[in-house]
Design an enzyme around this catalytic site. Structure first.
Site, short mmCIF file in Angstrom:
data_model
loop_
_atom_site.label_atom_id
_atom_site.label_comp_id
_atom_site.label_asym_id
_atom_site.label_seq_id
_atom_site.Cartn_x
_atom_site.Cartn_y
_atom_site.Cartn_z
N GLY A 207 -8.51 10.07 3.31
CA GLY A 207 -8.59 8.98 4.28
C GLY A 207 -9.99 8.67 4.74
O GLY A 207 -10.16 7.92 5.71
N GLU A 232 -2.31 12.11 7.09
CA GLU A 232 -1.67 10.80 7.00
C GLU A 232 -2.09 10.06 5.73
O GLU A 232 -1.33 9.24 5.18
CB GLU A 232 -1.98 9.95 8.24
CG GLU A 232 -3.39 9.35 8.33
CD GLU A 232 -4.47 10.38 8.59
OE1 GLU A 232 -5.64 10.11 8.24
OE2 GLU A 232 -4.16 11.44 9.16
N ASP A 233 -3.30 10.34 5.21
CA ASP A 233 -3.79 9.65 4.03
C ASP A 233 -2.93 9.93 2.80
O ASP A 233 -2.63 9.04 2.02
CB ASP A 233 -5.25 10.01 3.75
CG ASP A 233 -5.52 11.52 3.86
OD1 ASP A 233 -4.55 12.29 4.05
OD2 ASP A 233 -6.68 11.92 3.76
N PHE A 234 -2.50 11.19 2.65
CA PHE A 234 -1.65 11.57 1.52
C PHE A 234 -0.33 10.81 1.56
O PHE A 234 0.14 10.27 0.53
CB PHE A 234 -1.39 13.07 1.56
CG PHE A 234 -0.42 13.57 0.52
CD1 PHE A 234 -0.85 13.90 -0.76
CD2 PHE A 234 0.94 13.70 0.81
CE1 PHE A 234 0.06 14.35 -1.73
CE2 PHE A 234 1.84 14.15 -0.15
CZ PHE A 234 1.40 14.48 -1.42
#
Length: 396
Positions: A207, A232-234
């Site tokens: 992210g 959260e990026d994954f």
């Protein structure tokens, strides 16, 4: 006879895995040389879609002004800057306001976060996300330094079937052993996995700097849906691929340029990332230690001695030397030229990271809770996080 069959099978499996890891080395180098720094330009008559750049802020350092200024001076015709802070007391906002006065023509807003989930970064970004006026969203950490043509390059990679364009993490040239260690890590072991994963279309985006289609995130329920995770990026990337969109890497890496550069801080960051991977992708508990140079070298030495009667010591030393050379080639590929330190410094930093890696792995297993920003969190399998408010729940 039975135990010899078992040992032989394990040795053969180890040998095959060892060969596979060497394939990753060559894949990463070849893909890096083919893909990195081959800037993709938009056609002269092609429309330039607007981009909403969301910049979550947390603290300040000596490089912050210069880092943020690169976003005000980008050569791209249509974008807005949305700076996010937990509240108005955030010290980085003083830097932002100075830049707003210096560049009054740049469309810039300050957004104060609100508590809606467990992830503090998502909390900071929610208001900015809600007021973003363009369909393309660039989420970029405050420690990232941009080049004038970076945004154009990322937008050019946003083809019709692409839902997310991400930059491979790397670091700017800085002085000191900690800076050398960071550059070696992000230019070797991290780059090897990141480039290979992107080539094989495996979910790998971080992210730090990611350009995505807002409508796809909205279809998934909006940014708040990912607030139950720390990584959260994954899960944002997963939501995009689940809807049939493709991920792709930009030609320029994400230039991390934090003013805080210390060995202990770097190790804490690596340990935190390991904990997140263990919770999200449990099979990394086995694959990660097996893919480390020293441990894999020991296993391969035993396996090849059993299978082919090769000298374990000669194989181990050759393994380390070849690994070192390929990492040096990969680092120079990611750097796109000469690195800012000598080969001796590289060898020292490389050995330090390789020898210290098992300790960081065990530390991540021993203490599963995560300290991030101002909070302490516990991860459940699958990556869902819960904030710990009682200090008794945390190992000392």
């Amino acid at each position: 006879m039975e135990w010899r069959t078992v040992v032989g099978g394990i040795s053969l499996a180890t040998f095959i895995f060892w060969i596979g890891v060497w394939c990753l080395h060559f894949m990463a180098i070849a893909y890096g040389k083919w893909r990195l720094y081959k800037t993709k330009e938009l056609l002269p008559d092609a429309p330039r879609p607007g981009v909403s750049i969301i910049k979550p802020l947390t603290g300040t350092d000596k490089h912050l002004f210069g880092n943020l200024e690169t976003y005000f001076s980008m050569k791209y015709p249509l974008y807005e800057l949305l700076f996010c802070a937990h509240d108005d007391s955030e010290p980085a906002l003083m830097v932002v306001r100075k830049l707003m006065n210096k560049y009054p023509s740049v469309d810039t807003k300050i957004c104060l976060g609100k508590k809606v989930c467990v992830n503090p970064k998502i909390n900071n970004m929610i208001p900015a996300y809600e007021m973003a006026k363009y369909d393309l969203i660039l989420i970029s950490d405050c420690g990232i330094r941009m080049k004038e043509d970076t945004l154009s390059d990322m937008v050019a990679h946003m083809e019709d079937d692409v839902g997310l364009v991400h930059q491979m993490p790397f670091v700017c040239d800085r002085e000191g052993f900690a800076a050398t260690l960071e550059k070696i890590y992000f230019g070797t072991v991290h780059a090897r996995v990141y480039l290979s994963a992107d080539l094989m279309r495996i979910n790998c985006p971080t992210g730090m700097s990611s350009l995505m289609r807002k409508k796809v995130i909205d279809e998934a329920g909006g940014l708040v849906v990912f607030g139950c995770y720390l990584a959260e990026d994954f899960f944002m990337a997963k939501a995009i691929t689940d809807r049939g969109w493709r991920l792709t890497i930009a030609s320029q890496p994400a230039w991390q340029n934090s003013g805080h550069c210390k060995v202990l801080a770097f190790q804490a960051r690596m340990t935190r990332w390991a904990k997140l991977r263990f919770a999200m992708v449990p099979h990394t508990l086995i694959l990660e230690p097996l893919s480390e140079c020293m441990f894999l070298g020991l296993l391969a030495s035993y396996a090849t001695n059993w299978l082919f009667e090769w000298s374990p010591l000669a194989l181990f030393l050759t393994h380390i030397l070849c690994w070192l050379i390929l990492d040096w080639i990969l680092l120079r590929t990611v750097q796109n030229g000469s690195v800012p330190f000598s080969k001796v410094d590289f060898i020292i930093g490389w050995l330090f990271r390789e020898v210290y890696a098992p300790y960081l792995f065990l530390s991540a297993l021993w203490e599963p809770t995560i300290r991030w920003r101002t909070g302490i969190y516990r991860l459940r399998w699958g990556g869902v996080a819960e904030e710990i408010t009682d200090c008794k729940d945390v190992k000392s």
